[in-house]
Design a protein around this motif. Structure first.
Motif, PDB file in Angstrom:
ATOM      1  N   MET A 263       0.809  -1.212   0.000  1.00  0.00           N
ATOM      2  CA  MET A 263       0.000   0.000   0.000  1.00  0.00           C
ATOM      3  C   MET A 263       0.847   1.269   0.000  1.00  0.00           C
ATOM      4  SD  MET A 263      -3.098  -1.154  -0.099  1.00  0.00           S
ATOM      5  CE  MET A 263      -4.093   0.256   0.367  1.00  0.00           C
ATOM      6  N   GLY A 264       2.117   1.147  -0.317  1.00  0.00           N
ATOM      7  CA  GLY A 264       2.988   2.309  -0.331  1.00  0.00           C
ATOM      8  C   GLY A 264       2.548   3.378  -1.316  1.00  0.00           C
ATOM      9  N   TRP A 265       1.778   2.983  -2.330  1.00  0.00           N
ATOM     10  CA  TRP A 265       1.314   3.938  -3.339  1.00  0.00           C
ATOM     11  C   TRP A 265       0.385   4.995  -2.744  1.00  0.00           C
ATOM     12  CZ3 TRP A 265      -3.966   3.946  -3.721  1.00  0.00           C
ATOM     13  CH2 TRP A 265      -4.630   2.802  -3.278  1.00  0.00           C
ATOM     14  N   LEU A 266      -0.173   4.727  -1.563  1.00  0.00           N
ATOM     15  CA  LEU A 266      -1.049   5.710  -0.934  1.00  0.00           C
ATOM     16  C   LEU A 266      -0.321   7.026  -0.666  1.00  0.00           C
ATOM     17  CD1 LEU A 266      -3.327   4.033   1.773  1.00  0.00           C
ATOM     18  CD2 LEU A 266      -4.031   5.429  -0.176  1.00  0.00           C
ATOM     19  N   ALA A 267       0.952   6.930  -0.272  1.00  0.00           N
ATOM     20  CA  ALA A 267       1.730   8.139  -0.008  1.00  0.00           C
ATOM     21  C   ALA A 267       1.908   8.946  -1.291  1.00  0.00           C
ATOM     22  CB  ALA A 267       3.086   7.774   0.588  1.00  0.00           C
ATOM     23  N   TYR A 268       2.113   8.256  -2.421  1.00  0.00           N
ATOM     24  CA  TYR A 268       2.237   8.953  -3.711  1.00  0.00           C
ATOM     25  C   TYR A 268       0.944   9.690  -4.044  1.00  0.00           C
ATOM     26  CZ  TYR A 268       2.569   9.737  -8.729  1.00  0.00           C
ATOM     27  OH  TYR A 268       2.553  10.327  -9.970  1.00  0.00           O
ATOM     28  N   VAL A 269      -0.179   9.019  -3.839  1.00  0.00           N
ATOM     29  CA  VAL A 269      -1.470   9.651  -4.082  1.00  0.00           C
ATOM     30  C   VAL A 269      -1.632  10.873  -3.179  1.00  0.00           C
ATOM     31  CG1 VAL A 269      -3.980   9.347  -3.890  1.00  0.00           C
ATOM     32  CG2 VAL A 269      -2.578   7.546  -4.900  1.00  0.00           C
ATOM     33  N   GLY A 270      -1.253  10.726  -1.905  1.00  0.00           N
ATOM     34  CA  GLY A 270      -1.377  11.833  -0.966  1.00  0.00           C
ATOM     35  C   GLY A 270      -0.462  12.996  -1.265  1.00  0.00           C
ATOM     36  N   ARG A 271       0.679  12.718  -1.890  1.00  0.00           N
ATOM     37  CA  ARG A 271       1.603  13.802  -2.253  1.00  0.00           C
ATOM     38  C   ARG A 271       1.140  14.561  -3.478  1.00  0.00           C
ATOM     39  NH1 ARG A 271       5.556   9.969  -0.624  1.00  0.00           N
ATOM     40  NH2 ARG A 271       5.751   9.190  -2.761  1.00  0.00           N
ATOM     41  N   ASN A 272       0.181  14.014  -4.192  1.00  0.00           N
ATOM     42  CA  ASN A 272      -0.275  14.620  -5.446  1.00  0.00           C
ATOM     43  C   ASN A 272      -1.795  14.760  -5.463  1.00  0.00           C
ATOM     44  OD1 ASN A 272       2.388  14.672  -7.040  1.00  0.00           O
ATOM     45  ND2 ASN A 272       2.268  12.541  -6.394  1.00  0.00           N
ATOM     46  N   THR A 273      -2.321  15.312  -4.382  1.00  0.00           N
ATOM     47  CA  THR A 273      -3.774  15.437  -4.287  1.00  0.00           C
ATOM     48  C   THR A 273      -4.330  16.532  -5.198  1.00  0.00           C
ATOM     49  OG1 THR A 273      -3.478  16.880  -2.363  1.00  0.00           O
ATOM     50  CG2 THR A 273      -3.938  14.546  -1.938  1.00  0.00           C
ATOM     51  N   LEU A 274      -3.542  17.566  -5.485  1.00  0.00           N
ATOM     52  CA  LEU A 274      -4.069  18.676  -6.281  1.00  0.00           C
ATOM     53  C   LEU A 274      -4.577  18.232  -7.654  1.00  0.00           C
ATOM     54  CD1 LEU A 274      -4.659  21.693  -6.615  1.00  0.00           C
ATOM     55  CD2 LEU A 274      -2.359  21.949  -7.538  1.00  0.00           C
TER      56      LEU A 274
END
Length: 366
Positions: A263-274
């Motif tokens: 689930m590490g991809w969640l951090a990527y999603v969170g870093r690019n919420t805009l």
């Protein structure tokens, strides 16, 4: 960002933002597919259950790194935070107006009123209201800093939240959201160290108690919503307490998920919420319109119960792909970065036409 511990902090905060933006995308996918008759009505009630989690988590995560931001001078605050929020709100309000003027909205929402377009800077009337609210939260927090005790700020915002979760209604989605969620931003801003310490080293007893408390409250809320037709969540201030329990549990879950390889991809999603936040509704609408062409097909009927999840996932993926494709292109990239003429130049920057990447301007650990 220095050291492994600090990196861990950022990762789970980004993971929490990732969970929040995925739930926001799911909420809009539910609205579009249910109103279009593609998904069962039950999804609307499931959507209501998550009102205690979606935006509170988003605003709390944004507030976690606001304490250092509001100490900056007004010009620096504008250049590094506010300008991007205001720019994105203005640009994407116009884009949404143009998009829905050309392509019918399958859910029936009207975003083509020119009066609403003109009033967007003071009264947003679409899903971009989060950008507006967050900008005002930064401004309000800075204005109150050193003038009003932080405990009084949180107490006043909590009362406001209870009122707006109960019966208060301004008739506008943005101002209602400001009333409901300002307290969560302030909690992140002023209780940052306590929250970080709790999530990084949760006691077994505290984590178990929080989990059981949230589970009981969440099940009780879900039971009421799923068995009653009235919009019960909006007539009780207890939602604020349920939201606080949900936030604690959500942050612990985010830390656990981000630490797992799968689930590490969640951090990527969170870093690019805009790019996800501003673009996903257009893809939700497009995907819903496409699926409506196959209404009545057996395969589509079978997908109905999980269709909101599929549409939300597709919209998030499409938003990130679109951003990656256009972020370095002339003109189009300004949907995600703010031009220097609008943000103002940092000291020592003299070249014209430069823009600061959105990745560098989002709330972060500093």
């Amino acid at each position: 960002m220095v050291g492994v511990a600090n990196q861990t902090r950022v990762d789970w905060v980004d993971g929490a933002k990732g969970i929040a933006i995925l739930l926001v995308a799911l909420a809009h996918a539910v609205q579009w597919t249910v109103l279009s008759g593609l998904a069962p009505e039950l999804w609307n009630k499931i959507n209501l259950v998550f009102i205690v989690f979606r935006m509170p988590l988003f605003f709390l995560a944004s507030g976690l790194f606001a304490a250092s931001v509001i100490t900056r001078t007004w010009p620096t605050l504008w250049r590094t935070r506010l300008s991007l929020l205001v720019w994105a709100l203005l640009v994407w309000t116009v884009i949404r107006f143009g998009y829905f003027s050309l392509l019918p909205n399958p859910a029936g929402f009207d975003e083509t009123n020119p009066i609403d377009l003109l009033l967007a800077p003071v009264r947003p009337s679409n899903g971009l209201w989060f950008l507006y609210a967050l900008a005002l939260f930064f401004v309000a927090a800075k204005l109150m800093r050193g003038r009003i005790d932080w405990r009084v700020q949180i107490g006043g915002a909590a009362v406001l939240s209870v009122l707006f979760f109960a019966r208060a209604d301004t008739g506008n989605i943005a101002w209602n959201g400001i009333g409901r969620y300002f307290v969560f931003f302030l909690l992140g801003c002023y209780l940052r160290e306590w929250i970080i310490a709790f999530v990084n080293r949760p006691s077994r007893f505290g984590a178990l108690g929080l989990g059981l408390g949230f589970g009981a409250a969440f099940l009780a809320l879900a039971g009421v919503i799923l068995t009653v037709d009235a919009r019960v969540p909006f007539i009780t201030g207890t939602l604020v307490l349920v939201s606080l329990l949900a936030l604690g549990a959500g942050l612990l879950v985010a830390r656990f998920l981000v630490d797992s390889r799968a689930m590490g991809w969640l951090a990527y999603v969170g870093r690019n919420t805009l790019p996800i936040y501003v673009g996903h509704v257009l893809f939700v609408s497009a995907l819903t319109s496409l699926l409506l062409l196959y209404r009545g097909e057996a395969w589509l009927d079978r997908l109905g119960p999980v269709l909101p999840v599929l549409v939300a996932g597709g919209a998030v993926a499409a938003s990130l792909l679109f951003w990656r494709l256009v972020r370095d292109l002339p003109v189009l990239r300004y949907g995600f970065i703010v031009p220097t003429w609008f943000a103002g130049r940092a000291p020592g920057v003299t070249s014209a036409g430069q823009a600061e990447p959105a990745e560098r301007m989002r709330p972060r650990s500093e």
